[in-house]
Design an enzyme around this catalytic site. Structure first.
Site, mmCIF file in Angstrom:
data_model
loop_
_atom_site.group_PDB
_atom_site.id
_atom_site.type_symbol
_atom_site.label_atom_id
_atom_site.label_comp_id
_atom_site.label_asym_id
_atom_site.label_seq_id
_atom_site.Cartn_x
_atom_site.Cartn_y
_atom_site.Cartn_z
ATOM 1 N N GLU A 64 17.764 -12.375 48.199
ATOM 2 C CA GLU A 64 16.371 -12.382 48.660
ATOM 3 C C GLU A 64 15.772 -13.781 48.723
ATOM 4 O O GLU A 64 14.598 -13.983 48.398
ATOM 5 C CB GLU A 64 15.512 -11.452 47.791
ATOM 6 C CG GLU A 64 15.956 -9.991 47.886
ATOM 7 C CD GLU A 64 15.156 -9.045 47.019
ATOM 8 O OE1 GLU A 64 14.325 -9.520 46.208
ATOM 9 O OE2 GLU A 64 15.350 -7.817 47.135
ATOM 10 N N GLU A 119 21.195 -1.536 51.160
ATOM 11 C CA GLU A 119 20.413 -0.842 50.130
ATOM 12 C C GLU A 119 19.502 0.213 50.756
ATOM 13 O O GLU A 119 18.330 0.308 50.424
ATOM 14 C CB GLU A 119 19.568 -1.849 49.327
ATOM 15 C CG GLU A 119 20.354 -2.945 48.652
ATOM 16 C CD GLU A 119 19.471 -3.907 47.853
ATOM 17 O OE1 GLU A 119 18.323 -3.538 47.518
ATOM 18 O OE2 GLU A 119 19.932 -5.030 47.559
#
Length: 522
Positions: free
Chosen positions: A290, A395
């Site tokens: 991220e 995800e």
């Protein structure tokens, strides 16, 4: 400074029309000249502005990044975004779902007024839901399946006419799975439910730094090691998640007090520890997780931190794919932080330090509770695919709401059918206290509606048995999903003649052969 922009907006509409193809082409490159509009402009009037500003209204100057919005009588619909580059043409590709029949206005907006935006070659192409599904089916036939020709022969080499053939998939070739956590280590029902369905997994927390080094130099890999043994036993591939997480909220609690020099030592210890431990055992690493949205380590250790980490992991584990893993890239995010164009800019920035890095795109895909914007999702994947990196959904889940299972199925179908996607991992690890956002089963491992969606799609994607017969020459031809199969042959005359063969259906090889020929001798 002038910013010039190409636009392609795709609509998923609810009305019937003549069947239309879908154009998966996209680019984020600087173009010396504008491309022709896709679909010759579709339903846009004067798409190349060859007739002056007919049907267009000139508005005030704008700046990059540029967002396309459609204004209806009820709302503004987000349609796409681009970080438009100066002094060349940039392509904006996006889309929206039309749930109304009315005159709407197409807007291009930005957050500043320091540059001019020129717009040319505009397309707006509607597709019905039936056509949209047809695109998916066509792509699946090309990207996920292969025509297979069997010939059944007896022990003398003679063709077996009218032999009964059952073809059963044992393992799906397309990587499809879910995250797991340490609860799987002590629950046999969870063991069976998971291993009977999936071929790839990601550990929810067990490979994260705050789990592996709870105190400086005090390491814990007990659960991760045991989970990896479980995965290997059942032939399940594992993604390494993650080496470093760039979000300040998810560091080991002792890290925040470290000075930059101490932090650098701790990071080096962390990278060497986990990557050396699992070297060659994983199919991918989320290296700096991220780092489009966060920059905890860059702020303390320099803006080249990410590039250094990717190179370091590659030096230790050179054969494993390295992912840039982030969210809000295909989920219709309006913050612009991880839009497809910015995502590609970031991964190319990392690649610029070493062109040999085996990089890949990881899309977390945490969809909100609203209906998924499938046209935007598809257009975003088109843009990402244009960069040439492997793309995984890493995800996937959908926020809880009344139609959670329905939206979940829509997203899974779109992801699986897109030619750029190499694998899908759902973020649905089971816990007796509840899952992150979405569970597939209850605590007795009975499917929830979302689990029923998974089983239905697995069956559609090949996890079933096909029964057929050979012709007079012992041949049969069928189309099979990539994967591992068991083929059972029996003959109506020779009652005791029943044989079983194991075969593997592979994607097209380098020779681009469209069919795979298999001889089955009994």
């Amino acid at each position: 400074m002038n910013i010039v922009l190409l636009l392609c907006v795709i609509i998923l509409a609810g009305f019937e029309a003549e069947a239309l193809y879908y154009d998966y082409s996209a680019t984020i490159e600087c173009l010396a000249h504008p491309q022709k509009p896709l679909y010759n402009g579709g339903i846009i009037e004067n798409p190349e502005l060859n007739d002056g500003l007919k049907a267009w209204i000139q508005v005030s100057e704008a700046d990059v990044p540029v967002i396309a919005m459609v204004k209806t009588t009820k709302e503004y619909k987000f349609s796409g975004a681009i970080d438009a580059k100066p002094n060349c043409w940039s392509m904006l590709k996006g889309g929206f779902t039309a749930d109304t029949t009315e005159v709407v206005e197409l807007y291009f907006q930005s957050n500043t007024t320091s540059v001019e935006i020129w717009i040319d070659n505009i397309s707006l192409q509607p597709f019905t839901e039936k056509e949209w599904s047809s695109h998916q089916e066509q792509t699946i036939e090309k990207a996920r399946k292969r025509k297979v020709v069997f010939q059944a022969l007896d022990e003398q080499g003679n063709p077996l006419q009218n032999a009964s053939v059952n073809v059963t998939m044992n393992k799906l070739g397309f990587p499809f799975g879910s995250s797991i956590n340490k609860n799987i280590l002590s629950n046999n029902a969870y063991h069976y439910w998971f291993a009977s369905r999936f071929t790839v997994t990601t550990f929810e927390d067990e490979m994260k730094w705050y789990t592996n080094e709870y105190a400086p130099g005090k390491e814990n890999y007990f659960e991760a090691d045991a989970m990896l043994r479980y995965a290997k036993k059942h032939g399940i591939f594992v993604r390494g998640h993650n080496v470093i997480w760039d979000d300040s909220r998810y560091q080991p609690n002792w890290v925040s007090a470290l000075s930059p020099s101490q932090l650098n030592v701790a990071v080096q210890r962390r990278v060497n520890s986990i990557v050396q431990r699992y070297k060659g055992q994983l199919i991918g690493w989320d290296v700096v997780n991220e780092n489009l949205h966060f920059s905890f380590f860059e702020s303390k250790l320099g803006q080249d931190f990410s590039a250094r980490m990717y190179n370091q992991v590659h030096n230790i584990d050179p054969r494993t794919t390295l992912f840039l893993n982030d969210y809000n890239t295909i989920e219709e995010s309006r913050d612009g932080v991880s839009s497809p164009s910015r995502y590609i800019q970031k991964i190319r920035q990392i690649q610029s330090s070493n062109r040999q890095l085996p990089l890949a795109i990881g899309l977390e895909s945490h969809f909100p509770s609203s209906p998924p914007n499938l046209p935007y999702m598809r257009a975003s994947l088109d843009i990402l695919r244009s960069a040439g990196f492997p793309i995984w959904i890493t995800e996937l889940d959908v926020a809880s709401q009344p139609n959670q299972a329905g939206y979940f199925e829509q997203v899974l179908r779109e992801a699986h059918s897109h030619p750029g996607i190499r694998g899908i991992v759902m973020w649905t690890a089971w816990s007796p206290h509840g899952c992150y956002r979405m569970c597939l089963t209850d605590n007795n491992f009975k499917n929830l509606p979302t689990g029923d969606v998974v089983d239905k799609l697995l069956k559609e994607w090949g996890k079933t048995t096909i029964s057929t017969m050979t012709d007079k020459y012992g041949f049969l031809e069928t189309s099979l999903f990539h994967g591992e199969y068991e083929v059972e042959i029996s003959h109506p005359v020779k009652k005791n003649l029943t044989f079983t063969h194991k075969i593997q259906v592979l994607p097209k090889d380098e020779s681009k052969k469209t069919r795979q020929f298999i001889k089955l001798s009994v």
